[in-house]
Design a protein around this motif. Structure first.
Motif, PDB file in Angstrom:
ATOM      1  N   UNK A  33       0.634  -1.126  -0.017  1.00  0.00           N
ATOM      2  CA  UNK A  33      -0.010   0.256   0.034  1.00  0.00           C
ATOM      3  C   UNK A  33       0.847   1.520  -0.280  1.00  0.00           C
ATOM      4  N   UNK A  34       2.603   1.134   0.746  1.00  0.00           N
ATOM      5  CA  UNK A  34       2.693   2.642   0.739  1.00  0.00           C
ATOM      6  C   UNK A  34       3.953   2.339  -0.083  1.00  0.00           C
ATOM      7  N   UNK A  35       3.724   1.759  -1.109  1.00  0.00           N
ATOM      8  CA  UNK A  35       4.485   2.101  -2.407  1.00  0.00           C
ATOM      9  C   UNK A  35       3.847   2.178  -3.364  1.00  0.00           C
ATOM     10  N   UNK A  36       2.796   2.260  -3.302  1.00  0.00           N
ATOM     11  CA  UNK A  36       1.327   2.258  -4.593  1.00  0.00           C
ATOM     12  C   UNK A  36       1.330   4.012  -4.200  1.00  0.00           C
ATOM     13  N   UNK A  37       1.166   4.318  -2.811  1.00  0.00           N
ATOM     14  CA  UNK A  37       1.378   5.959  -2.037  1.00  0.00           C
ATOM     15  C   UNK A  37       2.544   6.657  -2.704  1.00  0.00           C
ATOM     16  N   UNK A  38       3.545   5.945  -2.565  1.00  0.00           N
ATOM     17  CA  UNK A  38       4.714   6.579  -3.049  1.00  0.00           C
ATOM     18  C   UNK A  38       5.008   7.400  -4.311  1.00  0.00           C
ATOM     19  N   UNK A  39       4.583   5.763  -4.899  1.00  0.00           N
ATOM     20  CA  UNK A  39       4.585   6.037  -7.215  1.00  0.00           C
ATOM     21  C   UNK A  39       3.196   7.233  -7.301  1.00  0.00           C
ATOM     22  N   UNK A  40       2.616   7.454  -5.620  1.00  0.00           N
ATOM     23  CA  UNK A  40       1.550   8.753  -7.173  1.00  0.00           C
ATOM     24  C   UNK A  40       1.035   9.083  -6.645  1.00  0.00           C
TER      25      UNK A  40
ATOM     26  N   UNK B 118       4.865  13.799 -15.823  1.00  0.00           N
ATOM     27  CA  UNK B 118       5.659  13.812 -16.616  1.00  0.00           C
ATOM     28  C   UNK B 118       6.796  13.911 -16.955  1.00  0.00           C
ATOM     29  N   UNK B 119       7.576  14.625 -15.800  1.00  0.00           N
ATOM     30  CA  UNK B 119       8.781  14.478 -15.643  1.00  0.00           C
ATOM     31  C   UNK B 119       9.443  13.116 -14.955  1.00  0.00           C
ATOM     32  N   UNK B 120       8.365  12.696 -14.356  1.00  0.00           N
ATOM     33  CA  UNK B 120       8.948  11.217 -13.848  1.00  0.00           C
ATOM     34  C   UNK B 120       8.831  10.410 -14.788  1.00  0.00           C
ATOM     35  N   UNK B 121       7.771  10.197 -15.361  1.00  0.00           N
ATOM     36  CA  UNK B 121       7.688   9.310 -16.091  1.00  0.00           C
ATOM     37  C   UNK B 121       9.133   9.242 -17.430  1.00  0.00           C
ATOM     38  N   UNK B 122       9.069  10.646 -17.777  1.00  0.00           N
ATOM     39  CA  UNK B 122       9.912  11.157 -19.208  1.00  0.00           C
ATOM     40  C   UNK B 122      11.535  10.218 -18.830  1.00  0.00           C
ATOM     41  N   UNK B 126      12.127  10.017 -12.502  1.00  0.00           N
ATOM     42  CA  UNK B 126      13.497   8.981 -11.168  1.00  0.00           C
ATOM     43  C   UNK B 126      12.809   8.130 -12.481  1.00  0.00           C
ATOM     44  N   UNK B 127      11.713   7.519 -12.797  1.00  0.00           N
ATOM     45  CA  UNK B 127      11.050   6.379 -12.359  1.00  0.00           C
ATOM     46  C   UNK B 127      11.332   6.032 -14.148  1.00  0.00           C
ATOM     47  N   UNK B 136      10.367  -0.313 -21.315  1.00  0.00           N
ATOM     48  CA  UNK B 136       8.673   0.587 -21.363  1.00  0.00           C
ATOM     49  C   UNK B 136       9.050   1.910 -21.820  1.00  0.00           C
ATOM     50  N   UNK B 137       7.909   2.365 -22.475  1.00  0.00           N
ATOM     51  CA  UNK B 137       7.870   3.499 -22.572  1.00  0.00           C
ATOM     52  C   UNK B 137       6.711   4.525 -22.084  1.00  0.00           C
ATOM     53  N   UNK B 138       6.779   5.163 -20.572  1.00  0.00           N
ATOM     54  CA  UNK B 138       5.790   5.138 -19.780  1.00  0.00           C
ATOM     55  C   UNK B 138       5.315   6.611 -20.191  1.00  0.00           C
ATOM     56  N   UNK B 139       5.746   7.445 -20.362  1.00  0.00           N
ATOM     57  CA  UNK B 139       5.486   8.738 -20.854  1.00  0.00           C
ATOM     58  C   UNK B 139       5.292   8.638 -22.753  1.00  0.00           C
ATOM     59  N   UNK B 140       4.219  10.124 -22.819  1.00  0.00           N
ATOM     60  CA  UNK B 140       3.795  10.072 -23.636  1.00  0.00           C
ATOM     61  C   UNK B 140       3.289   9.298 -24.300  1.00  0.00           C
ATOM     62  N   UNK B 141       2.591   7.637 -24.047  1.00  0.00           N
ATOM     63  CA  UNK B 141       1.924   6.537 -24.379  1.00  0.00           C
ATOM     64  C   UNK B 141       0.699   6.860 -24.005  1.00  0.00           C
ATOM     65  N   UNK B 142      -0.025   5.108 -24.051  1.00  0.00           N
ATOM     66  CA  UNK B 142      -1.704   5.249 -23.350  1.00  0.00           C
ATOM     67  C   UNK B 142      -0.746   5.198 -22.081  1.00  0.00           C
ATOM     68  N   UNK B 143       0.764   4.009 -21.687  1.00  0.00           N
ATOM     69  CA  UNK B 143       0.599   4.006 -20.695  1.00  0.00           C
ATOM     70  C   UNK B 143       0.695   5.235 -19.611  1.00  0.00           C
ATOM     71  N   UNK B 144       0.882   6.242 -20.341  1.00  0.00           N
ATOM     72  CA  UNK B 144       1.088   7.861 -19.459  1.00  0.00           C
ATOM     73  C   UNK B 144       0.067   7.691 -19.131  1.00  0.00           C
TER      74      UNK B 144
END
Lengths: 291, 278, 358
Positions: A33-40, B118-122, B126-127, B136-144
């Motif tokens: 749960x915390x990982x999810x909240x951290x990510x989002x 957008x900044x995190x997933x570009x 960071x991610x 895996x392309x997160x930003x600028x895709x359906x996943x984004x």
């Protein structure tokens, strides 16, 4: 002697077994749960401030010296200063009528008040373009009298009022319904007039719920993007609110300035959350929905 | 009976004034503008309407909007239940802070969320930089789109399930276990059923919110027609091309879906209240 | 005449809450409106206060012969104490009591020192002076009720209306507070109407009691009149603790299971089914049959805990059960035992024809 003691022991063991999960389950579930909240939640929030200060303090504050940024901040404040009090007056009036009186069509009215929450922000802006835009119902008349609503400040205010419309009312209606009418009845049997009853009895009873609704309404009014984007016309220094200003800076790859302005709005969000939590802690009954 | 006789039934003043003002304001701010969309569409011929709302590009945007919103709501149903469970049942440091922060997506302006995500997933983010090597392309895709919609609809399920979970008496579980149920059986058969109504309500609220979302998505979606163009964005695009009729026709389709959802949510909440009262 | 209501009818949809009710209360009287829930007593009280409105027609509410039917609640000067007190949470006890004085129009508002001394006197009257600066949430239920009373009295009401004044209190406090209310009333003599569903409370406190049933006043009188001369089986049942005997009316007398009795009330000559009501202390127990007026019964249970001895019996003929109260002294002489057969003699029978609905 031993019998009851043992059965009591058994009971507590059973009880603990029934409502408490094994430690590894607790740990795993909490961690996920915390990982999810951290990510989002936490990472995006941290990103706003990190990006804002990426080049240090100087460039951060430079972002606010820009005249366009100043005018965007001013417009955002102006918009909220008009929209919030209007929706506040509406919310109080609507909840007085709905909570204190019985009339046919009451539940329909409650549903209609919630309507703006169900509408996409983009559509919230669009409907005002249809009314007041150049090709809209009142467009020709407005053009004739040289009144600008769309791509001007009035349109921004109207769209903001629309998207923040339900906040105060939906906070107050359940709260006032749960409080009933006895306090007001007591006041009038003691000779109080309608206004005296409202100011001296009703208002103190609902003040926390009111405050709660107002801060949420304000947060949304200052942060609204979609609806305002449709009606604003994006004229720099004139019809850009803070969220719109952020978009422009971002699209120009001026990330530090974009995140600097964004950090101000993120701060507003944090203050809102802090106030909200404080009210809930101080006065649990204030949040009508849970009362 | 008319409103007038109702006023006579109540010794408190101000009914006609407050109701009159509320209805007038509601009408001017909400009902008249909304009806403008429907009236504007009513002037279109049927083939014109159909081609506006069912062209391939528009259909593709429905697929993306509805699909991503459904998926985001589903993700939040699972994780929202988990978060609510952990917040109600377990103890851990900074729990109060975490609890308060769940509402962040309600308070944080969508544009701020959009640029942050957008900044995190570009691919330098960071991610994003960890996802890039995995292909895996997160930003600028359906996943984004999915990430943004998951963010903005995150609080709904947590906030609908949490109070119900708090009200569930531990005696229920104790009773189940004393009757010989295992912990898992107690969860499945005793705890979960009362959570279905709030879970569904939260799901529907999250779906409705995600469906209309615009601000957070446009920064991270890439906005390519047929691939990553959500319906609200398409409405804006049509507006910018001065295709008011086309924009309005699509808006009417969206509004109809939203109102249907609102109806479903109202019914779910009634059901939920009946369940909790019983 | 201090308070008078005439021809009050009130419908909520199809439900008739009050059915052409008229009531007169003398100046300085303490009157109880007694009845089961749904009998219309609270509605009547609220109509007198102006919080509810009678159906249009010939309905009238008069205070000291002045017609107040069309006067709003804020101008009636009827002090109202709510069942759940409705104290203003954000005000101290003092400010709650002062409220009615502070909201007066400027020209009629007493000066601040005057307000202070009047509130202080009222708080003294309800014995709450030391708690003047407390908030309602810091008071017990009984104290809250007394604040509510002081607040209602502050406006010098023409009539004091109390809605279930002791309803939300536990049994012990209830008893204390109702005796206190009686003493308070003897001291200040404000015409008072109070609503209750507790017959013991009404009979103990009130000068007169109006018993209500299904939107009508069934009987009104002093507690003694009501107790000694109940006008209907409903009142007998509602006052409680009474035995029912099925029988027949024959030539002015009542026949129950072969025995014949003289009714206390007039029953006429009709030859019809009847129900006789006998209070447990109006039944005599004997070992020997004493003549025409006794029934055979078997003792089921004897309970000697309390000031009187309670005996539960079952008639031998139709196996219906009833209860008898014996004095401790008589019980010692007779020494009744569970299982033994005895004879009972019924006195003070109140007989009503069978078709009289309850």
């Amino acid at each position: 002697m031993a019998g009851p003691a043992i059965s009591r022991l058994n009971r507590t063991v059973t009880a603990r077994h029934a409502t408490h999960d094994p430690a590894w389950v607790q740990w795993t579930l909490t961690a996920v749960a915390l990982l999810f909240l951290t990510l989002f939640l936490f990472v995006p929030l941290a990103a706003v401030f990190t990006e804002a200060f990426r080049r240090g303090i100087g460039p951060y504050f430079d972002a606010f010296r820009n005249p366009d940024a100043i005018s965007a901040i001013q417009l955002t404040l102006t918009t909220a200063t008009i929209a919030v009090p209007l929706n506040l007056v509406f919310g109080v009036a609507a909840s007085w009528a709905i909570a204190k009186f019985n009339f046919p069509g009451k539940s329909l009215l409650i549903t209609l008040i919630d309507l703006p929450f169900a509408v996409s922000p983009v559509i919230s802006g669009l409907i005002y373009v249809l009314l007041f835009g150049a090709q809209g119902w009142f467009g020709p008349w407005l053009a004739e009298h040289d009144i600008r609503i769309i791509f001007a400040v009035p349109g921004i205010v109207l769209a903001t009022i629309f998207v923040t419309f339900p906040f105060v009312a939906r906070e107050l209606i359940p709260l006032m319904q749960s409080q009933g009418n006895d306090d007001e009845y007591a006041a009038i049997t003691l000779g109080a007039s309608g206004w005296q009853t409202f100011w001296r009895v009703t208002l103190p009873n609902i003040k926390w719920g009111l405050f709660y609704g107002v801060i949420l309404c304000n947060a949304r009014a200052m942060g609204e993007f979609g609806a305002v984007s449709v009606v604003s016309g994006h004229i720099r220094g004139q019809t850009n609110t803070m969220p719109l200003h952020i978009e422009i800076l971002y699209n120009e790859y001026n990330f530090v300035a974009a995140f600097a302005v964004a950090s101000l709005l993120a701060l507003l969000a944090l203050v809102t959350l802090a106030l909200k939590t404080w009210i809930e802690w101080k006065n649990p009954a204030a949040h009508g929905a849970e009362a | 009976m008319s409103a007038f006789t109702f006023k006579e039934q109540n010794p408190l003043p101000g009914f006609r004034l407050t109701l009159g003002f509320a209805v007038l304001y509601l009408g001017l701010i909400v009902l008249v503008p909304l009806s403008a969309a429907f009236l504007k569409t009513a002037t279109m011929t049927w083939p014109a309407f159909w081609s506006a709302v069912a062209s391939p590009r528009v259909l593709a945007s429905y697929r993306i909007s509805f699909g991503a919103a459904l998926l985001a709501a589903a993700i939040n149903a699972v994780f929202g239940l988990l978060v609510a469970w952990v917040l109600v049942r377990y103890r851990f440091p900074f729990k109060k802070l975490v609890d308060a922060m769940v509402d962040l997506p309600f308070a944080l302006p969508t544009a701020v969320a959009g640029i942050a995500l957008a900044a995190i997933y570009s691919k330098n983010g960071w991610i994003g930089r960890w996802l890039e090597p995995l292909g895996i392309k997160a930003a600028f895709s359906e996943l984004g789109i999915l990430i943004a919609l998951t963010f903005i609809s995150l609080p709904f399920v947590v906030r609908t399930v949490q109070p119900v979970l708090e009200d569930l008496e531990s005696e229920l579980e104790e009773a189940a276990v004393s009757l010989g149920a295992s912990r898992w059986q107690a969860f499945r058969r005793v705890l979960l059923p009362p959570l279905y109504p709030p879970l569904l309500t939260g799901f529907a609220l999250a779906f409705a919110r995600a469906l209309g979302e615009y601000g957070s998505v446009v920064f991270i979606a890439g906005n390519m027609p047929m691939r990553t163009e959500i319906t609200p964005l398409l409405i804006i695009t049509k507006l910018e091309q001065y295709d008011y009729q086309g924009a309005t026709a699509i808006a009417v389709v969206m509004l109809t879906a939203s109102f249907a959802l609102l109806l479903v949510i109202n019914l779910l909440q009634k059901w939920s209240q009946q369940r909790t009262r019983g | 005449m201090s308070v008078e209501v005439r021809n009050i009818t009130k419908r909520f949809g199809k439900f008739v809450a009050l059915d052409n009710v008229s009531l007169r209360v003398n100046s300085g009287e303490l009157v109880a409106l007694l009845g089961p829930s749904g009998s219309g007593k609270t509605t009547l009280l609220r109509i007198i206060a102006g919080l509810e409105f009678p159906d249009p027609g010939s309905a009238q509410v008069l205070f000291y012969n002045e017609d107040v039917t069309n006067l709003p609640a804020s101008q009636r000067k009827a002090g109202f104490a709510f069942q759940h007190y409705a104290l203003f949470r954000h005000m101290t006890v003092f400010e709650n009591v002062a409220f009615g004085l502070r909201v007066r129009p400027r020209d009629k508002r007493p000066a601040e020192p005057e307000i202070r001394s009047r509130v202080a006197k009222l708080l003294q009257l309800v014995q709450l002076e030391p708690l003047a600066q407390r908030f309602p949430s810091q008071l017990s239920g009984g104290q809250r009720q007394r604040v509510a009373l002081a607040r209602a009295l502050a406006v010098e009401p023409k009539v004091l209306l109390l809605d279930e004044p002791f309803g939300a209190l536990d049994a012990q406090v209830r008893k204390e507070l109702r005796r206190w209310l009686r003493r308070l009333h003897d001291e200040i003599h404000v015409t008072t109407l109070f609503v209750t569903h507790d017959q013991e409370e009404a009979l103990e406190v009130a000068d007169r009691v109006a018993i209500m049933r299904e939107g009508r006043i069934e009987q009104m009188g002093t507690p003694e009149e009501i107790y000694e001369h109940p006008a209907s089986p409903f009142i007998l049942n509602f006052l409680g603790n009474v035995n029912l005997f099925q029988g027949r009316i024959h030539e002015g007398r009542v026949v129950i299971g072969g025995a014949e009795f003289q009714a206390t009330n007039h029953v006429g000559e009709s030859n019809s089914g009847a129900v006789a009501y006998v209070r447990p202390h109006d039944i005599r127990l004997t070992r020997e049959r004493t003549g025409q007026s006794s029934l055979a019964a078997r003792i089921l249970r004897v309970n000697a805990a309390g000031p009187v001895v309670q005996v539960e019996l079952e008639r031998l003929d139709d196996h219906s059960q009833f209860g008898v109260q014996l004095s401790k002294e008589f019980s010692r002489q007779l020494n009744p035992q569970a299982g033994e057969q005895v004879f009972v003699e019924l006195q003070n029978l109140r007989v009503f024809a069978e078709d009289y609905s309850i």
